[in-house]
Write an enzyme that holds these catalytic residues in place. Sequence first.
Site: not given
Ligand code: NAD
Length: 416
Positions: A258
């Site tokens: 983030c």
């Molecule tokens: N990790 C955090 O603490 C956090 C907190 C708030 C917001 N976010 C936001 O949330 C979003 C996701 O972050 P995250 O940390 O969960 O990412 P992550 O990488 O842990 O998980 C994302 C998942 O999406 C899957 N994916 C990618 N493309 C796909 C598709 N076309 N169809 C289906 N699955 C698909 C990936 O394989 C992965 O498992 C980002 O925008 C991030 O900025 C993250």
Amino acid sequence: MKVGVIGLGYVGLPLAVAFAEAAADVIGVDVDEGAVESLARGESTIEDIPSDRLAPLLGERLEVTADPAGLEDAEAIVICVPTPLAHQREPDLSYVDAAGFTVSQILRPGQLVVLESTTYPGTTRDRLAPILEESGLKAGTDFHLAFSPERIDPGRTDFTVKTTPKVVGGLTEACCERATELYGLICDHVVTVSTPEVAEFTKLHENIFRSVNIALVNELAVLANRMGIDVWEVIDAAASKPFGFMRFDPGPGMGGHCLPIDPFYLAFKAREYDLPTEFIELAGRVNQAQPHFAVDRAVRALNDVGKPAKGSRILLLGVSYKAGISDMREAPALKIARMLIELGADVSYHDPHVPEVPELGLGSVPFDGAFEGADLAIIVTAHQEIDVGAVVAQAPRVLDLRGVTRGIDADHVVRL
Ligand SMILES: NC(=O)c1ccc[n+]([C@@H]2O[C@H](COP(=O)([O-])OP(=O)(O)OC[C@H]3O[C@@H](n4cnc5c(N)ncnc54)[C@H](O)[C@@H]3O)[C@@H](O)[C@H]2O)c1
């Protein structure tokens, strides 16, 4: 109610589990077949969701699959895919585009689609809606569309999906109402805003607020060090003010998916409006310099005892980007280790959450015996499991980048 969740990572998996626990039927879809296989076996892929919380839901309320076909009969579909930066630090929305395309293939009238991925204002309306409309259905008329930022903080236990207020902005009033109803299933409090753009901007404001304040205290830490003043004592004293001050602690630099990334989504968008966002850029620069400062302190700590970095044995304690989790994304420990290795140091690490770091070709060494032959131990990430008293007792020299040795008076300990 049937809810679809696309992307089962740090954000999507807790959300899918929360909906399933709230008695919704949930289909979780991810393109990572390896992750899907382990989740379907009941083996969780993230620490915030223990396997024994996941497993009982499978086959009952939660289905995990790589096949998006089952999203067709979901009433709501929530998109939680990554939003990284591309090589030139511009937003990489390819995952959002791909997820949008997937949804457009199965979209039917009356469905609600919510984007949760952090992104710049305008993404939901100007980027995602047209992709979804390739289905032949019109956003806001034939299907509902909203943005709702995720506020999950991996490793945190005092606030949960349920107790953290959820911000929602819909394309229309009806979109907002549908999304509010959806999150009402799992959240105690939903905060509605007038548009998706407000919701998108809100998330970036929150992250930029943190990034800027961390940069400020990091810069003050560098100055205090030059002035021979204990920055931790300053912060503790300042934090005694009951109003108008919020505590932020300095450290080895920012990590995670983030803070090092999201602010630049807004900086990118701001350029379209002829506004260089100086706070964002400055905070980025200061925070990126912090691992260099940490290495400088390590070199000086060795110098103080007549040792060069070259050939010294340096043990890093904690390498994930923050305490209590295994996430190595953008972890400052990676930069610190690489710089020390470049200087010729012999680097090893101990981290109870991270068994190996393939980028460095290193595996975690056991805590017992880790200090044998070491010249310097650096506390990079202060996991609770790392016994600070034992570190101070066993290491010949300690550099504490997290202020956890405060209160321990020992000549061989130096703090950031
Ligand atoms: N990790 C955090 O603490 C956090 C907190 C708030 C917001 N976010 C936001 O949330 C979003 C996701 O972050 P995250 O940390 O969960 O990412 P992550 O990488 O842990 O998980 C994302 C998942 O999406 C899957 N994916 C990618 N493309 C796909 C598709 N076309 N169809 C289906 N699955 C698909 C990936 O394989 C992965 O498992 C980002 O925008 C991030 O900025 C993250």
